[in-house]
Design a protein around this motif. Structure first.
Motif, PDB file in Angstrom:
ATOM      1  N   VAL A 290       6.810  -0.592   0.321  1.00 14.37           N
ATOM      2  CA  VAL A 290       6.056  -1.744   0.842  1.00 14.37           C
ATOM      3  C   VAL A 290       6.966  -2.708   1.601  1.00 14.37           C
ATOM      4  O   VAL A 290       6.665  -3.070   2.748  1.00 14.37           O
ATOM      5  N   PRO A 291       8.101  -3.145   1.031  1.00  8.59           N
ATOM      6  CA  PRO A 291       8.992  -4.015   1.811  1.00  8.59           C
ATOM      7  C   PRO A 291       9.539  -3.333   3.063  1.00  8.59           C
ATOM      8  O   PRO A 291       9.678  -3.970   4.107  1.00  8.59           O
ATOM      9  N   TYR A 292       9.830  -2.019   2.958  1.00  8.56           N
ATOM     10  CA  TYR A 292      10.402  -1.337   4.119  1.00  8.56           C
ATOM     11  C   TYR A 292       9.407  -1.275   5.280  1.00  8.56           C
ATOM     12  O   TYR A 292       9.741  -1.598   6.417  1.00  8.56           O
ATOM     13  N   LEU A 376      -0.601   1.935  -2.344  1.00  9.13           N
ATOM     14  CA  LEU A 376       0.668   1.581  -1.690  1.00  9.13           C
ATOM     15  C   LEU A 376       0.454   1.362  -0.195  1.00  9.13           C
ATOM     16  O   LEU A 376       0.928   0.372   0.383  1.00  9.13           O
ATOM     17  N   LEU A 377      -0.259   2.293   0.451  1.00  7.29           N
ATOM     18  CA  LEU A 377      -0.505   2.174   1.882  1.00  7.29           C
ATOM     19  C   LEU A 377      -1.378   0.961   2.200  1.00  7.29           C
ATOM     20  O   LEU A 377      -1.182   0.292   3.213  1.00  7.29           O
ATOM     21  N   GLN A 378      -2.338   0.675   1.335  1.00  3.67           N
ATOM     22  CA  GLN A 378      -3.149  -0.523   1.526  1.00  3.67           C
ATOM     23  C   GLN A 378      -2.287  -1.784   1.456  1.00  3.67           C
ATOM     24  O   GLN A 378      -2.454  -2.704   2.255  1.00  3.67           O
ATOM     25  N   GLU A 379      -1.376  -1.804   0.487  1.00  2.87           N
ATOM     26  CA  GLU A 379      -0.482  -2.957   0.348  1.00  2.87           C
ATOM     27  C   GLU A 379       0.432  -3.078   1.560  1.00  2.87           C
ATOM     28  O   GLU A 379       0.706  -4.185   2.040  1.00  2.87           O
ATOM     29  N   CYS A 380       0.912  -1.941   2.076  1.00  2.00           N
ATOM     30  CA  CYS A 380       1.708  -1.961   3.301  1.00  2.00           C
ATOM     31  C   CYS A 380       0.919  -2.574   4.443  1.00  2.00           C
ATOM     32  O   CYS A 380       1.419  -3.437   5.179  1.00  2.00           O
ATOM     33  N   ASP A 381      -0.320  -2.122   4.603  1.00  2.00           N
ATOM     34  CA  ASP A 381      -1.170  -2.624   5.681  1.00  2.00           C
ATOM     35  C   ASP A 381      -1.408  -4.120   5.518  1.00  2.00           C
ATOM     36  O   ASP A 381      -1.334  -4.886   6.483  1.00  2.00           O
ATOM     37  N   CYS A 382      -1.653  -4.554   4.289  1.00  2.00           N
ATOM     38  CA  CYS A 382      -1.893  -5.973   4.010  1.00  2.00           C
ATOM     39  C   CYS A 382      -0.653  -6.800   4.322  1.00  2.00           C
ATOM     40  O   CYS A 382      -0.734  -7.856   4.951  1.00  2.00           O
ATOM     41  N   ARG A 383       0.516  -6.310   3.912  1.00  2.00           N
ATOM     42  CA  ARG A 383       1.760  -7.045   4.156  1.00  2.00           C
ATOM     43  C   ARG A 383       2.066  -7.136   5.652  1.00  2.00           C
ATOM     44  O   ARG A 383       2.542  -8.162   6.138  1.00  2.00           O
TER      45      ARG A 383
END
Length: 525
Positions: A290-292, A376-383
């Motif tokens: 997610v941070p990356y 995880l991918l949803q959180e990436c998209d949100c971030r």
């Protein structure tokens, strides 16, 4: 879900698994395998990287300011701690390999870099499609009538064949699971259906592709991240933006690959174990990917800026990329790997799930693993979206000139830009005049306030601001009846920074622009 992230995957030449290829897609795969050839003579403008880059990446960004705001508003304390540690590691990096404590992989050095690994597989798939009969191209999930029969065949699966602790297995880029000496010697192939073999082949693909990914990550970390020459050309923040937590990502990949290989060594029927292994590593994936992926927004923007403004960086990077260890791959192709990999893992797991017996423990674990990767991918998209919002506010804050109007801190938690654009303001006192005087204004509607300004070159001189939605009310006007210009509407300000309540007559250039503004200004959040 996060289709933007998945679209980026296909945009980089990483196709779905062979088991999901349909005959009519053959020409598409042929084009993809040709177009995906790396060309060192041309700059790499991959679609996925461009789509992840933020809207302001084409101009010089104040990265320090944006990341200071992001750390404060977006990352939790643990994330910030990790960012600090990565910065320290980057500033103290030296020539040579970064220590990671990896157990030596059985497959790592027998496979190509991840950038070319799947391209080779696509070419093999094309050849296989040309030689295959129609029955081999039919997908079980696409033919509803075959599902019952296939389910009955699957019931006859033989017990797992387990061996002594893992021993090295000879692997080449074209090796299939069924070609492994241990598999052939066990005799399990004689009692397996085609579906069962595809299950284990797809599971083995996860192991081989992870080894290929790990090999590329080692180059990204040991050759680029740990380069003293490159590090000396970068400020601490620039080093973090380029590499983020890629060293931690590599360590996580090492542990994941080690577990996969151990499971294969213990039991050659790896298909029934994949979900359990992935599920166990999902918490680490979430903390690291997610941070990356969030940070990826600015990687190419910074590289482009450094290549234009930093000759030392340009020379150092050129020498590093020409090193034979890179195999003509650019730094950008290495930096995008974690994003490509985490989306690819989800695709592989979904294919394995379709080949797994419904209701089994393996099926349940696979569903949980897919759900975890999906989150995880949803959180990436949100971030990523939140980072874009922070960037918009930081850029806007640098453009606003408050003058005599009381200034406000623009970048605060939870605030984001809803809509912006030019409008004309009609003077009420002169509305009956044959030539109605207008003031060219510019509106920035934020999630909690409206800023009214006039645009001067690249800056906005603030005239007023009001709380939104509490102090704003929008009202339509019968423009023709009142003799007003078309596309006019009323904006009531019950309270504003510069004075008492007032009413503005605003005019847009088009009807659609008026409707957009009225809808946005009438929103109750």
């Amino acid at each position: 879900m996060c289709s933007r992230l998945q679209d980026n995957l296909s945009g980089n030449g990483f196709m779905p698994l062979f088991s999901a290829v349909k005959p009519e897609q053959l020409s598409t795969f042929q084009r993809a395998s040709t177009e995906a050839e790396p060309d060192s003579s041309k700059p790499d403008h991959s679609p996925s990287t461009d789509s992840v880059i933020s809207m302001a990446s084409k101009r010089t960004l104040d990265f320090d300011k944006i990341f200071f705001a992001a750390r404060k508003l977006l990352f939790d304390p643990l994330d910030s701690e990790e960012i600090h540690e990565e910065d320290e590691a980057g500033s103290q990096s030296h020539e040579g390999q970064v220590q990671s404590g990896r157990v030596h992989s059985m497959f790592l050095h027998n496979l190509p870099l991840y950038q070319v690994y799947y391209l080779q597989n696509v070419r093999d798939d094309i050849q296989r499609l040309k030689k295959s009969s129609l029955s081999e191209l039919v997908l079980p999930q696409c033919v509803q009538g075959l599902q019952t029969a296939l389910g009955q065949i699957y019931h006859s699966q033989s017990p797992p064949v387990c061996s002594t602790p893992p021993t090295p297995i000879r692997v080449t880029p074209s090796t299939l699971w069924q070609d492994l000496e241990e598999v052939k010697a066990s005799g399990v192939l004689r009692n397996m259906s085609g579906r069962e073999i595809r299950l284990h082949e797809t599971s083995f693909e996860l192991i081989c592709s992870e080894a290929s990914y790990m090999r590329s990550l080692e180059i990204a970390v040991n050759h680029f991240y740990a380069s003293k020459t490159l590090n000396l050309t970068l400020a601490k923040m620039q080093h973090h933006i380029l590499f983020s937590n890629i060293q931690r990502v590599m360590v996580a990949s090492e542990k994941f690959l080690t577990d996969l290989e151990l499971r294969l060594g213990e039991c050659i029927l790896i298909g029934s174990q994949i979900g359990d292994v992935v599920l166990r590593h999902c918490p680490a994936f979430h903390c690291l990917y997610v941070p990356y992926v969030t940070n990826m927004m600015y990687q190419e923007a910074l590289i482009r800026q450094l290549l234009q403004q930093n000759k030392d960086f340009q020379n150092a990077l050129s020498k590093l990329e020409k090193n034979p260890v890179c195999q003509r791959q650019s730094l950008k192709s290495f930096l995008v790997l974690p994003f490509q990999r985490i989306t690819r893992i989800k695709l592989i797991l979904e294919t394995i799930l379709k080949l797994t017996k419904l209701g089994s423990d393996s099926f349940t674990n696979l569903e949980k693993a897919i759900r975890a990767i999906h989150e995880l991918l949803q959180e990436c998209d949100c971030r990523v979206q939140k980072m874009k919002q922070i960037e918009e506010l930081v850029c806007l804050e640098m453009q606003l000139v408050f003058g005599k109007v009381k200034s406000i801190p623009l970048v605060v938690s939870g605030r984001f830009l809803v809509h912006e654009g030019p409008v004309k303001q009609l003077s009420l006192a002169s509305s009956g005049h044959p030539r109605m005087p207008f003031t060219n204004n510019y509106l920035h509607l934020l999630s909690d306030m409206l800023i009214i300004s006039t645009k001067r070159d690249e800056y906005f001189k603030v005239l007023d601001h009001a709380e939104f939605p509490a102090c704003l009310r929008c009202e339509p006007l019968k423009a023709e009846v009142l003799g007003l210009p078309p596309n006019s509407f009323l904006l009531h300000l019950s309270k504003r920074q510069t004075g008492d309540a007032t009413v503005l007559i605003l005019v847009t250039d088009t009807r659609s622009a008026k409707e957009t503004w009225m809808k946005a200004l009438s929103s109750k959040k």
